[in-house]
Write an enzyme that holds these catalytic residues in place. Sequence first.
Site, PDB file in Angstrom:
ATOM      1  N   GLN A 160      65.506  37.835  48.139  1.00 30.15           N
ATOM      2  CA  GLN A 160      65.907  36.517  47.344  1.00 30.15           C
ATOM      3  C   GLN A 160      64.819  35.650  47.496  1.00 30.15           C
ATOM      4  O   GLN A 160      64.096  35.337  48.461  1.00 30.15           O
ATOM      5  CB  GLN A 160      67.113  36.165  47.574  1.00 30.15           C
ATOM      6  CG  GLN A 160      68.230  37.294  47.247  1.00 30.15           C
ATOM      7  CD  GLN A 160      69.628  36.615  47.189  1.00 30.15           C
ATOM      8  OE1 GLN A 160      69.600  35.486  46.604  1.00 30.15           O
ATOM      9  NE2 GLN A 160      70.575  37.378  47.376  1.00 30.15           N
ATOM     10  N   TYR A 277      65.534  26.568  60.576  1.00 34.24           N
ATOM     11  CA  TYR A 277      64.839  26.457  61.578  1.00 34.24           C
ATOM     12  C   TYR A 277      64.151  28.303  61.706  1.00 34.24           C
ATOM     13  O   TYR A 277      64.976  29.081  61.775  1.00 34.24           O
ATOM     14  CB  TYR A 277      65.337  26.112  62.934  1.00 34.24           C
ATOM     15  CG  TYR A 277      64.494  26.637  64.103  1.00 34.24           C
ATOM     16  CD1 TYR A 277      63.206  25.790  64.431  1.00 34.24           C
ATOM     17  CD2 TYR A 277      65.223  27.112  65.281  1.00 34.24           C
ATOM     18  CE1 TYR A 277      62.604  26.161  65.599  1.00 34.24           C
ATOM     19  CE2 TYR A 277      64.451  27.732  66.315  1.00 34.24           C
ATOM     20  CZ  TYR A 277      63.185  27.188  66.385  1.00 34.24           C
ATOM     21  OH  TYR A 277      62.491  27.281  67.609  1.00 34.24           O
ATOM     22  N   ASP A 338      77.391  41.782  53.826  1.00 34.00           N
ATOM     23  CA  ASP A 338      75.917  42.206  53.650  1.00 34.00           C
ATOM     24  C   ASP A 338      74.917  42.337  54.611  1.00 34.00           C
ATOM     25  O   ASP A 338      73.717  42.325  54.680  1.00 34.00           O
ATOM     26  CB  ASP A 338      75.407  41.362  52.544  1.00 34.00           C
ATOM     27  CG  ASP A 338      74.090  41.709  51.832  1.00 34.00           C
ATOM     28  OD1 ASP A 338      74.198  43.208  51.500  1.00 34.00           O
ATOM     29  OD2 ASP A 338      73.095  41.130  51.546  1.00 34.00           O
ATOM     30  N   GLU A 343      68.888  41.931  63.161  1.00 35.73           N
ATOM     31  CA  GLU A 343      67.463  41.612  63.884  1.00 35.73           C
ATOM     32  C   GLU A 343      67.939  41.206  65.214  1.00 35.73           C
ATOM     33  O   GLU A 343      68.865  40.442  65.385  1.00 35.73           O
ATOM     34  CB  GLU A 343      66.729  40.603  63.165  1.00 35.73           C
ATOM     35  CG  GLU A 343      66.141  41.135  61.611  1.00 35.73           C
ATOM     36  CD  GLU A 343      65.310  40.163  60.969  1.00 35.73           C
ATOM     37  OE1 GLU A 343      64.042  40.050  61.200  1.00 35.73           O
ATOM     38  OE2 GLU A 343      65.738  39.579  60.074  1.00 35.73           O
ATOM     39  N   ASP A 353      70.576  35.375  58.149  1.00 37.40           N
ATOM     40  CA  ASP A 353      70.787  35.758  56.720  1.00 37.40           C
ATOM     41  C   ASP A 353      72.226  35.609  56.371  1.00 37.40           C
ATOM     42  O   ASP A 353      72.890  36.738  56.386  1.00 37.40           O
ATOM     43  CB  ASP A 353      70.396  36.971  56.268  1.00 37.40           C
ATOM     44  CG  ASP A 353      68.814  37.068  56.253  1.00 37.40           C
ATOM     45  OD1 ASP A 353      68.036  36.116  56.200  1.00 37.40           O
ATOM     46  OD2 ASP A 353      68.262  38.383  56.510  1.00 37.40           O
TER      47      ASP A 353
END
Length: 443
Positions: A160, A277, A338, A343, A353
């Site tokens: 996005q 950040y 979602d 990570e 996210d």
Amino acid sequence: MTRCTFYKLFILLCLSVAIICCLNGYFIHYLQSTASQRELVESRKHGPRPYTSRTTNLSHNSLVESNDNAHLVQAAILHKAASLKPVFRNKNPIYFKMKQAILDTFRLKPYNSSTIWKMVNAWPKRNEVIPALEPKLGSVLAALQREPIRAVKKSHRGTQLKLVLELAGPQYVLFKPRWYQREEIINGTVYSGKDRHNAEIVSFHLAVILNLRSAPIAVGRSISLRDHLPLVEEELRQTMLVIDGRQCVYGSCHYCRQSEPVCDDPVTGTLEGAILYTIPGKLVKYRSPWQRTYQTERQAEWETNGGYCTLVRRKLSTETLLDLIDAAVFDFLIQNGDRHHYETRDERLLLLDNGKGFGNPFVDHLDILAPLYQCCIIRRSTWMRLTTFSGGALTELLREIDRLDPLQPLLTEAHYLALERRLLYIFSTVELCRQKHGNKLFK
């Protein structure tokens, strides 16, 4: 009262108790995954607090017909929440000792432009982005809000629209723009809609409250696309246009469309968004074991396999599994369904996210909790932190922190009420797991 009437009432009472016991028994014996959202909305009528629910068509609408046990697991969670002990509904005395210290870390403070980024970039460790109760956090929030922008670039991260802002220092940060008004409700699947910038900010606040300090620092900021046009890189400039006198941008990404740009506000001349950040170091991406298929005609294995957690345990370390369960608890509170990948930094999960959170305050997707109710383990430290903010304390503190952000109000009242409701569902899930495993579920 006649003897016949007495016996009838007695039999009805016994039947009611038996039904509730059966629901709890199904949870204990099966502990499986997700239910049909249509059936779930009906079950929620028995939840701890009545509210108006809007149905959502998930990819597993026929699941109840094919896996009724999973439906009963989630129904048991809802029923258990209605009968939780007072300790889960009253404020914990420990909260009053912690509240002010947490709140003070978010208050804006002066900063030194020449040293602020060196300081914050030294914070991330193996299991945290910021230290606990870091007194300089307010200085970093102020710098993210106020430091001048030196360049504007496109982001290559995610699917996005995001902008990369180079702040004086230099320090690179992500800018997620506003797509929706606060009151807008996102209908559809749990992953529907574009990212919500306010969700990123509130998620960071919530992560700090729960001592899950692996979410990126986020703060609200308004920028002017028109004023910064000379600083925009050429590749991004090609996706900028003027609509009704307003400067707009649609970017270049998987879901970017020229027909769907974001624009400067016609009144203020600015575009509000979240500044995130950028966490330094090497980040490694993995596919989540509880990833959705994103196909209406196909379910993932975790949605149908009652022994799925056994398979996951063979592939992941206990530490990684506990990280994923922490993330599931966090995602359930904000309703982020979602997290298809996760990570890590130094092999520890980061809560990145979070923009898909806070889409619909009237729907609770219990299947987000699948890692918790399928595996029935949770960090003792996470559990203690959750219970510290019982009885309305969670949103009481969150409201005060949210009011410190320049884009406040960040959430509607319905979203705060939803957070408290979902916290009770987490409590009931853990309590049902405790009925089966005792305190062995705490790691």
